[in-house]
Design an enzyme around this catalytic site. Structure first.
Site, PDB file in Angstrom:
ATOM      1  N   TYR A 144     -10.069  -0.453   1.712  1.00  0.00           N
ATOM      2  CA  TYR A 144      -9.687  -0.381   3.124  1.00  0.00           C
ATOM      3  C   TYR A 144      -9.252   1.022   3.536  1.00  0.00           C
ATOM      4  O   TYR A 144      -8.650   1.746   2.770  1.00  0.00           O
ATOM      5  CB  TYR A 144      -8.524  -1.331   3.420  1.00  0.00           C
ATOM      6  CG  TYR A 144      -8.970  -2.683   3.922  1.00  0.00           C
ATOM      7  CD1 TYR A 144      -9.818  -2.798   5.012  1.00  0.00           C
ATOM      8  CD2 TYR A 144      -8.541  -3.848   3.299  1.00  0.00           C
ATOM      9  CE1 TYR A 144     -10.225  -4.043   5.471  1.00  0.00           C
ATOM     10  CE2 TYR A 144      -8.946  -5.095   3.751  1.00  0.00           C
ATOM     11  CZ  TYR A 144      -9.786  -5.178   4.835  1.00  0.00           C
ATOM     12  OH  TYR A 144     -10.186  -6.409   5.289  1.00  0.00           O
ATOM     13  N   ASP A 201       0.796  -1.221   0.000  1.00  0.00           N
ATOM     14  CA  ASP A 201       0.000   0.000   0.000  1.00  0.00           C
ATOM     15  C   ASP A 201       0.832   1.276   0.000  1.00  0.00           C
ATOM     16  O   ASP A 201       0.324   2.333  -0.348  1.00  0.00           O
ATOM     17  CB  ASP A 201      -1.007  -0.015   1.150  1.00  0.00           C
ATOM     18  CG  ASP A 201      -2.153  -0.993   0.877  1.00  0.00           C
ATOM     19  OD1 ASP A 201      -2.413  -1.272  -0.319  1.00  0.00           O
ATOM     20  OD2 ASP A 201      -2.782  -1.479   1.816  1.00  0.00           O
TER      21      ASP A 201
END
Lengths: 660, 660
Positions: A389, A305
């Site tokens: 998320y 990420d």
């Protein structure tokens, strides 16, 4: 205001960087930028700068250096630019197969393309959707499974949503086809059909859609009646207890810099408490999220990420009275767009105080006299949205010299289709015909310590029983600590059952009270690390995630645990290289990398939006001070805190009748 | 108000209990009471009562039964009394050597006695103290080391303190002699001389005192200038969101009872969320604190803070605007004095709300639209002072069905004398000539579950890699969970590296979404358990502390992990018996006992008063609901939360100049 070497990149520096690169390439070349940010100053120079600054001496000049990632066609380049003097230092074409982080303009373009692409539209047509239903795409980074693949690819996971509301939860209705596109050329590569049964073979052709309910989270759609809740207001009538000048913060004896960055969200620099140095740099260094669904193409679901996206570039714009309470200072982050122009991510870091419960208390039972201090905390917070998320990253300082890295995972599970009535052993059904695969979140935090100076040592202490029945231990109750020194780079295994604790010590400074070296300890829970097979790409790409505690020797520009370029990487080019160098780290300049991991076995309650799952690392003084450094915290009193007694009369209300 | 069977003991019941016991003994006997409290109602009866209550049917009558511990001379008795009908049910003399918890009146009497006892005074005289210095005693429970010892003993650790201030920190100046007294008869037993060197042999005669500095914590004495700190006020302008009637609390979908008790501090009963049963009873069941200094007499330092003392009897009187913030409801605890008369421990439990940061968030990156809910928490808190240490016990409920057991250890280290210039491997020097031995805090929490009913099963799930290179897992990324059932009483080992999670499931209720049994999971960190040798008394007395997770089959009055009588016990008569019975616990009525442990290696910063060390167990719904049960929590907005921007102008202040 004069720029400090730690300050974040400015809009002018982003413009200058892209301009000098474009100038150097000539007018015919159209670079497609994907990241521009400043580099850290060389540590050696920066230490001289900080020392001069503290001594009030003339400051050495440190050039502002930026880096830029960009494409020319499908070729990927990295340039370094000296912004102080306005010139390109170097431009290097990267090896074939090395690609940069995803640019959200490309992602958006792919999403738009799907709306018109004939092959995708043909597949959608087979669904025979009513106008009330729309198709939504989550473009995913394309986890490596083929060493020969050199293109920058995007795997498009497709979903349905309620067309009448922009916030309908498409994750509740995953479709069973998934087009793959070339990101830069927008070329269609392949249509993948997704397994929705108990094994890899159960793949069906696209069928007409049959109606089933959405599981919605948005208050407009979720069908819930808001429960009664009365306000709890945090007021700071005299203002906050912190002061900010530029990137520098003063609070309760602490001094440090908070600096937004494109990749990390923010970094903390030059942390001192009560005039003594603790940390040179503290940051999230990488996070990987590998999924445990073995069926192709889900095996390619492994996100990095930071390296693949960036916590700054995906940072939320935090809102007053929403993401934190009290008196809030917000910091913006400037990132580049694909043209090399600055793009503001406003208010993506918030700085504020919070009450953290009791800090210490003692009541003398003889007199009833008590000393009680509450724990005020200073929080630097950012929230990144990586597609489905959300990650809430807090770095928290307390009044007793402790720093806590506090992470909350929330947002929406990444979902897969599943046939009615089936379950699978690698996932949880979280709604009708929707399954959320088991996965892991493995975050690496980089701690570049400066415990009373830059010459530090990493040790670990285990607690061991003393042999029983000896003269010294006749009753078998004794136990002692055993210290081990980290002499070379590498990892240290977790060992919760020996109470193993990791400490960063300064062997050259002995605590006058305990007669032991001054230290800060790193406290983290023992966790399951990366589950993927040793020979898997998931493992090779995220070697950092196989252990919880790593030590390397400091070198400039070694900031990211899985290496600089993670997107479609075939190997971890970070810790997998740096932690195996044969060099001394004892009483030298060690860097500690702490992996905070959690294996996420979704529960039904995690859908359609997940209550936070919280994880922490604490960095705690341990024989650093000569007593509790918070004895000067004012006592907790009613005149200061202004609390109230529960109003006994209100218990007559009828609003809370039993629901049993 | 009509008494509910769960309600705490009343003053009238304490009086009645002691009266009927005294009446039954006759006028010549003078019972010396050490504890009176009510027993839990038999669970079978209570379930019928609760079901009738919920159905609005006539309530079955349940007698209020109390227990009393008392001495006649040095003989120790336990009586049961029926308070509803006002008669003694049974009075039993306990076996020789079984003794009760310490009574603080006895402790105070011993402290007073030391001030006049000739042998002690003779020893003190050798110190040749100036009038500015006084002697203070910490009477300690006498940890078992001799099976033949039947007397109730007290080991008096002696210290010096500044005579001019009642809050001077005597723990900073431990003396080297330690008289032992018989508690009930006040007879002098022996003078122990304390080792202060590197082994058990270094014991000196009492020498004239030489001046060295006190390490003080009290603001009057500690020499600190309070640091500037601005108020952070929690206001609830519309009042709290909870309602209380008697012992019952309604808050945000939760219903439960909070009941102060003499031994546990408080217990929670009959916990429901959103109309569904979760827990029948939740409480701290025992805590042992064994010390790792092997040198006699320190080997006897093993406290059982519930069984030897009591968290209710040692409960602090919590103060408004001090121990918690906001709108606070306080509960009192009634305990007995040695005469059998009620003694109030006022405001020893506080109930309030707090903000717990974000509960969930999702931002749609396509629209920028975000849903954000903050996590409001309800806290039941008590703080017990067990001589030197404070324990802050919070049971915290959130809005998404989660319960957290949150413990903070603070207070003052129990200290030993050490010669100038020496260090020992089982302790940390925390001040001049004062050492704090390594020790452990091992807390057992008893969870009597009622997950959708009383018929429950305990399971544990491990996460395992799938074999790589198979058809189903060609890329080696797959992982699955493996479930194990607890069929018989016993323990389950911790296994953090397989992500082992403990669940209390109801095999008779299947979640309609996940198709798995409804469950609550018990989340706790892997910890080092009791270090004392298997054959040591420390180990035999605290068998519960050798494992983290225990399961027993419910029986009435089995509440305390180390057994009913721990003071000078020679054996754990709790889990050591109950967890080894050969009986079924699956789909039956299991009780889970969770040991939260920490090995405390003191740091200099823990002295003279220790910043909190925090530990948690979470009890979390896992496929209990059919979606996130907190979707009805109102969105977090500025109109509700009323936060403020950082005032940029205030950064001009000169109050925060660098201390570097």
């Amino acid at each position: 205001m004069v720029t400090h070497p730690f300050d974040a990149i400015s809009d002018a520096e982003i413009r200058l960087t892209s301009k000098v690169i474009k100038d150097s390439l000539g007018a015919t070349q159209k670079p497609h930028f994907c990241q521009i940010d400043r580099l850290d100053p060389p540590k050696k120079d920066m230490i001289r700068y900080l020392e001069a600054e503290k001594a009030g001496k003339p400051l050495p000049q440190i050039s502002r250096i930026t880096y830029a990632y960009f494409y020319l066609g499908t070729d990927f380049y990295k340039s370094l630019v000296n912004c102080t003097y306005g010139h390109v230092i170097t431009t290097q074409k990267q090896p074939e197969g090395v690609v940069g982080p995803l640019v959200w303009e490309d992602v958006a373009a792919i999403e738009d393309l799907l709306n018109v692409h004939p092959l995708v539209q043909a597949e959608i047509k087979k669904l025979r959707l009513p106008p009330s239903i729309k198709v939504v795409c989550d473009p995913w980074i394309y986890g490596t499974d083929d060493p020969k693949e050199k293109r920058l690819l995007i795997q498009c996971y497709m979903y349905l949503a309620n067309a009448s509301h922009p916030e309908s939860n498409h994750y509740s209705l995953p479709l069973k086809f998934s087009p793959v596109f070339e990101c830069l050329t927008r070329k269609f590569v392949r249509m993948d059909y997704l397994p929705s049964g108990v094994d890899e073979k159960f793949v069906t052709e696209t069928q007409p859609w049959t109606k089933f309910p959405f599981v919605e989270y948005h208050p407009d759609l979720n069908g819930e009646t808001p429960r009664p809740l009365k306000p709890l207001v945090v007021q700071q009538p005299e203002g906050p207890s912190f002061k900010i000048e530029g990137s520098k913060i003063w609070w309760q004896g602490w001094e440090f810099y908070v600096v937004p960055t494109a990749r990390e969200g923010f970094a903390i620099y030059d942390v001192h408490f009560k005039g003594r140095s603790v940390i040179y740099r503290l940051s999230l260094s990488e996070m990987t999220v590998p999924y445990g669904d073995p069926r192709p193409p889900y095996h390619r679901k492994q996100a990095f990420d930071l390296g693949d996206s960036g916590f700054g570039t995906t940072g939320n714009t935090l809102k007053l009275g929403c993401d934190c309470l009290g008196v809030i200072k917000y910091l913006d982050c400037s990132v580049t767009d694909s043209k090399g122009q600055p793009k503001l991510v406003p208010s993506t870091v918030c700085l504020h105080e919070q009450d953290g419960g009791l800090l210490y208390k003692h009541m003398n039972y003889r007199t009833g006299g008590a000393v009680t201090a509450r724990r005020r905390e200073f929080v630097a917070q950012t929230i990144a949205t990586v597609a489905n998320y959300e990650y809430v990253l807090n770095i928290i300082f307390d009044q007793a010299g402790e720093i806590r890295i506090h992470v909350r995972a929330t947002g929406i599970l990444s979902t897969m289709p599943i046939e009615e009535g089936l379950t699978v052993p690698w996932g949880t059904n979280v709604g009708p015909m929707v399954m959320a695969a088991y996965h892991q979140h493995l975050l690496s935090f980089r701690i570049d310590p400066a415990v009373d100076g830059y010459q530090n040592t990493v040790v670990f202490d285990d607690v061991e029983k003393m042999p029983a029945g000896t003269n010294i231990n006749p009753y078998g109750v004794g136990f002692v600590t055993k210290r081990s020194f980290v002499e070379k780079p590498g990892y240290v295994e977790q060992s919760p059952f020996t109470n193993r604790s990791y400490k960063i010590i300064n062997e050259n400074k002995i605590n006058p009270i305990s007669k032991r070296p001054v230290a800060y300890k790193v406290v983290m829970p023992a966790r399951q690390m990366l589950l993927a097979d040793e020979n898997s790409y998931n493992n090779k790409r995220a070697h950092f995630a196989t252990q919880q505690v790593w030590v390397t020797k400091y070198r400039d520009n070694e900031l990211f645990a899985a290496g600089e370029f993670t997107n479609q990487s075939q190997n971890d080019t970070g810790l997998k290289k740096w932690a195996y160098r044969d060099e001394n780290v004892r009483n030298d300049d060690p860097v500690v990398w702490a992996t905070l991991g959690f294996t996420h076995i979704p529960r039904v309650e995690d859908f359609p939006v997940m209550p936070v799952e919280t994880h922490e690392i604490a960095i705690v003084p341990n024989d650093f001070f000569d007593k509790n450094p918070a004895l000067d915290v004012p006592q907790s009193t009613q005149s200061f805190n202004k609390s109230e007694y529960y109003p006994e009369a209100s218990s007559e209300g009828s609003c809370c009748k039993s629901s049993l």
